[in-house]
Every structure is written in C-alpha cells, then in structure tokens.
Design an enzyme around this catalytic site. Sequence first.
Site, PDB file in Angstrom:
ATOM      1  N   SER A 110       1.050  -1.197  -0.034  1.00 20.38           N
ATOM      2  CA  SER A 110      -0.035   0.022   0.157  1.00 20.38           C
ATOM      3  C   SER A 110       0.945   1.241  -0.018  1.00 20.38           C
ATOM      4  O   SER A 110       0.631   2.090  -0.792  1.00 20.38           O
ATOM      5  CB  SER A 110      -0.928  -0.030   1.298  1.00 20.38           C
ATOM      6  OG  SER A 110      -1.699  -0.939   1.323  1.00 20.38           O
ATOM      7  N   TRP A 149      -4.015   6.170   7.490  1.00 11.24           N
ATOM      8  CA  TRP A 149      -5.050   5.125   7.524  1.00 11.24           C
ATOM      9  C   TRP A 149      -4.767   4.101   8.552  1.00 11.24           C
ATOM     10  O   TRP A 149      -5.508   3.317   8.719  1.00 11.24           O
ATOM     11  CB  TRP A 149      -5.203   4.723   6.125  1.00 11.24           C
ATOM     12  CG  TRP A 149      -4.147   3.600   5.574  1.00 11.24           C
ATOM     13  CD1 TRP A 149      -4.224   2.114   5.848  1.00 11.24           C
ATOM     14  CD2 TRP A 149      -2.963   4.098   4.616  1.00 11.24           C
ATOM     15  NE1 TRP A 149      -2.824   1.845   5.077  1.00 11.24           N
ATOM     16  CE2 TRP A 149      -2.515   3.035   4.384  1.00 11.24           C
ATOM     17  CE3 TRP A 149      -2.580   5.458   4.301  1.00 11.24           C
ATOM     18  CZ2 TRP A 149      -1.186   2.760   3.634  1.00 11.24           C
ATOM     19  CZ3 TRP A 149      -1.559   5.505   3.477  1.00 11.24           C
ATOM     20  CH2 TRP A 149      -1.078   4.085   3.254  1.00 11.24           C
TER      21      TRP A 149
END
Length: 620
Positions: A110, A149
Amino acid sequence: MEFRMIAMAALGSLAALAAAPAAHGAEICTAIADAATGKVLMQRGDCQRQVTPASTFKIPISLMGYDAGFLKDEHTPELPFRQGYVDWRPSWRSASDPAKWMSESVVWYSQQVTQALGKVQFAAYTRRFEYGNADVSGDAGHDGLTASWLESSLRISPLGQLSFLGKVVNRQLGVSAHAYEMTERLMRFGQSPEGWRINGKTGAGSGYGWYVGWATKGERKYLFARLMQRDKSMPQEVSSGPLARDGFIADFPALVNAIEVDQAIQPLLEKNAIPGMAVALSVNGKHYFYNYGVASKDTGQAVSNATLFELGSLSKPFTATLATYAQAQGKLAMTDPVSRHVPYLRGSVFDRVSLIHLGTHTVGDFPMQVPAEIKSYEQLMDYYKNWQPAHAPGTHRTYSNLGIGLLSIATARSLGVPYADAVERTLFPALGMEHSYIRVPAAQMAQYAQGYNSKGAPVRVNPDVLAEEAYGVKSNTRDMIRFVDANMGLLPLDAKLARAVADTHAGYFTLGAMTQDLIWEQYAGQAGLEQLLASTAEKTVWQANPVGAVAPPSAPQADAWLHKTGATGGFAAYALFNPARKVGIVMLSNRGLPGSERVSAAYEVLSRVAPGAAPAAAAP
C-alpha cells in the site's frame, strides 16, 4: 416499528444468533444498505463511530493506483520486499503483486502505491472520494502519505463506509472503468453463502476489526459494513479483521432475509392495521423467524415464534393428514363411502359420497358455513342425513366447512376417539408439534394471541358446531414451519406417517391451473403469482365450480407449489411450500386480511429470499 428491532426479534431463535458477539470480540456496528439507492436498511449498534479504516482503505488505494496507472492488473506490478518495509507478518517478507497485496493485506505494498501517487494526488483522490474525514495529513508518529490510515488521522464510520461503497458499486468516483473492474476482482471472496457473491475487505487496527464490501445475488445488491472490537481474551496473533469477516459471513443470510421479509411484510401490516404477525421461513432445511408487533394491544406483549394464533381453515390439512394416517394404519380407506364410518348416515347420499370427496370439496354444493339454525351435533347429523346435493359427487368443487367437518367426524370414529383427542394426542406428537392445540390448555393461555375483527374489537373463535373439526387449531410459527418441513419430506417421520403426509399431496381434481389435493391446493412448479391467486378469487372460494377428475389420481409431485389459506373472525393464516425446491413460508396474524394479499406477500418474500426457488413469473 423500527426494522432493526424486528430483525433482532426475527433472529432470536436461530441456532447462531446474528446479534451475538463475535468470538473474542464485541460487535460495535453492523449496517446494510441498498446498493442502488444507498438507503440504509439495517443498522445495529453505534454505526456513526469513526475509527481507523486500517486495511479497508486498500479499496480506495486500489482505485487510485489503477486509475493513475501504477497498478496494471492482478499480478502487475510485482514488487520486491526490501529490508525496512513493514513486515509484521512472515508472508509479507517476499515479493507481492496486487492480488497478494489485497488478500494478505500487505501494508508495505500500500505504501509503495501511495508514494508513487505523491502527497498532492493522494490527498486529492481522498477528498474527491469523500472518504471518511478525508484527513491524510498524518500525525506526530505517522507520515500522512504512508500511514494516515493506520491508527492515525484518517477516520471513517460504518455508515461512512456504506456511503463510499455506494459510490464504488455505482461508479460515481470519477475513476477509470479499469480501476473499478480490477478493484472488484481483487475484493472477490471465495465463498458464496446461500448463493450470495461477496466482494469484501477486512481491516484491523487499534483493537478494531472491520469487514466491508457488497453482496450480489441475481439483481439484488447490498452494501455492508461490520465493525467489532477485540477483547483481552483474543490471542495477539489472531487478527480481528478475519473474525469480523467470518462472523458477518455466517450472519449475512439471516440478516438479509430479515430485510427482504420486512420489505414485503411491513407494508401489509400498515395497510391492514395488523397488531401482530409471525412469519417463518424454511429454506433448504434452515428456519428463519420474523416477528412483528404485539400479541395483545392491551398487554403490549410482543409477538414471538411461541405466540399461538388461530389457524382457521389452515387447520384443514391436519384433518386430511389424520385421515391418511388412519388409512396407513388400516383404519379406513379414503375411497370408503362416508356412511361406512358414520352409520347414522346409511341410506343417505353419503352411501355414494367417499371420504375423498369430503377432503377435496367435491361432495356437491354444501354451504360454506354450518347453517345458523344448527346448534347441536344431533341437529347436524340430521342435516347431513337429509341433505341433497344439486351436483353429483366428484363433478363440482364447493369450498365448505361442512365437508371437512364430516371428514373429521368420520376419521375420528374410525380411530375410536374424539377428533380433538386424535389430533392433540396422536397427530401433533407424531409430527413433533409440541405447542399446537385445538383446546388451548390453561398453562398456555398466556401465549394465545388476542384476535381483532375488522373494526379492531377483540375476538376469538366461537365454539360453534364443527369449530373444532373444521377450523379449530391454534399453533405457532415454530410448530407450523415444522409441519411445512414434514410436508416437504425434510423430517424423519414414522414410515406410516410419512406415507400419510405424502398421500395428502395426491391430485384428484383440476380446476383451471389448480389441482385439488386432499385439502392442499396444488400448482405446477413453474406457476406464478397469477395462478396462485386464483385460489383466493371470489368465484373459487364462494361458488360451485365444475372440476375435471384426475383418473387415476396423480402421484405427489415434488416440484409443485402447495398452499392453503385460513382465517377466523380475528385471525388470518397462510402456508406455501415446494418440496423439490425446499422452500416454504408460514404467515400468522391476529387480524384478518384478504387472502390475495397474504398470497402476494408470501410470493414476494419467497421471490426475495429464494429467487432461484420462488415461483416463476406468471405465464402468458
């Protein structure tokens, strides 16, 4: 009446409660929305709590990466693992591609995608997606580009997840078609609970576990979000994300069935001012219970799957079953003339009327109800002895309580016991129906719902002549769905009883698309709502109709729809099932409503919860 309360009641009797906490964790929220409209159909718990999205944020990262061109397909690019990358799990310490990244939640992959995008583009995408609070600035311990996140500045609630997912499935985020298609492919879940195709993503962080995505079956699509919180008993090596996923997958069929049932039943209740209704489904041998409103407006006692309702003419299949059970025991033959078992009627028309004629409403032209002047069984026997039909037995169908009442009397005499005793002490126990009665015992009166007439006044069935024999059963959805299962061949019954149940499905006469079995009204498996509604038409219910004899009688059909309505002055009932498709429904209410509306609502419920098994669209 809020849906979530209905759903909780509905699921209360399932073996695995949908409302129960997940193993090693407590449910914070479960929410489901219609994918097409975004309307939230079910929310349970604190669904506005904003927490870290954790790995559920891989869904927007995937959309960003494919739209920007950094990600190409399921296996491109494959990126090497390097020292210094996040390697919390051993499986992350090797090369990864998009498929592995999504399935194993590889954090460092990610971070490679977001770094390729850069801060400006990454933040712009997040704002455009209106994802949660859209704050990817990070904090003192987390770089926004690579960790916002992960227990940092970015927050989202379960309802926020549904809002975002709605834009994904409806392609409203302004990214390429390839981005949507590849993200959907990466999110595909390998299991299909009860035929539902799942696209979802887990996430775990700060003690929270997520599972979010959407489920598709035919034309139906639902968005979902479950958020749970781990407890101290959970081993550290166990991720709360998969636990949230597994719990939700197990619960989902029951949750969505509750939504589907509510969408069909709630309008019916409101239109007809029904105080209370209990609905039970049998789908592939699994039972689902849905309870609405109150059993009594005075006490406010809630309806449950233990609430007793008057069945009205849905009692009649029990008479037919008792008769065929007596036949299986050699006590009678359905081809016997009635007068063989009711000697008082010898020398009357009942020397030529068989028990089959009584069980198929083809005696002649009996009136629907017992004439008002008949106040005793002696008077009733005199009425039968002197009665003369306008039509020969077996030529016309005329629905009547007098016919089935006489079948009850004849069957009970063949068994040598009163009818109520034969049903309550023999038939119900043999079927495993533990709380069904003709005469409700005092200990069970607290479960007996109060009925209400068309003016809303409290009523219960009057103890008139033939009340017990023709429409006297009181039962609950727990017992009645068991009876439906027995009729679908799903219960281990004594061989004679199993044969008796099957014998009630033999077809004797035809009336349009309907085949008249012993009380059950049968339609072909491909029949649609229009055909089912024919049974409730005024002409069918109230008039004598010519019928065609099925000679020899047709054997029980596996792929056939069998149904029966019932009502008293303050109650309404309905059962519909198909043995081959293993799907059935029972609806019981404590106020009357038109038979056509019961049939239509049941049809809609089955069309929603079991579209592959439900009746087909009406034939042209």
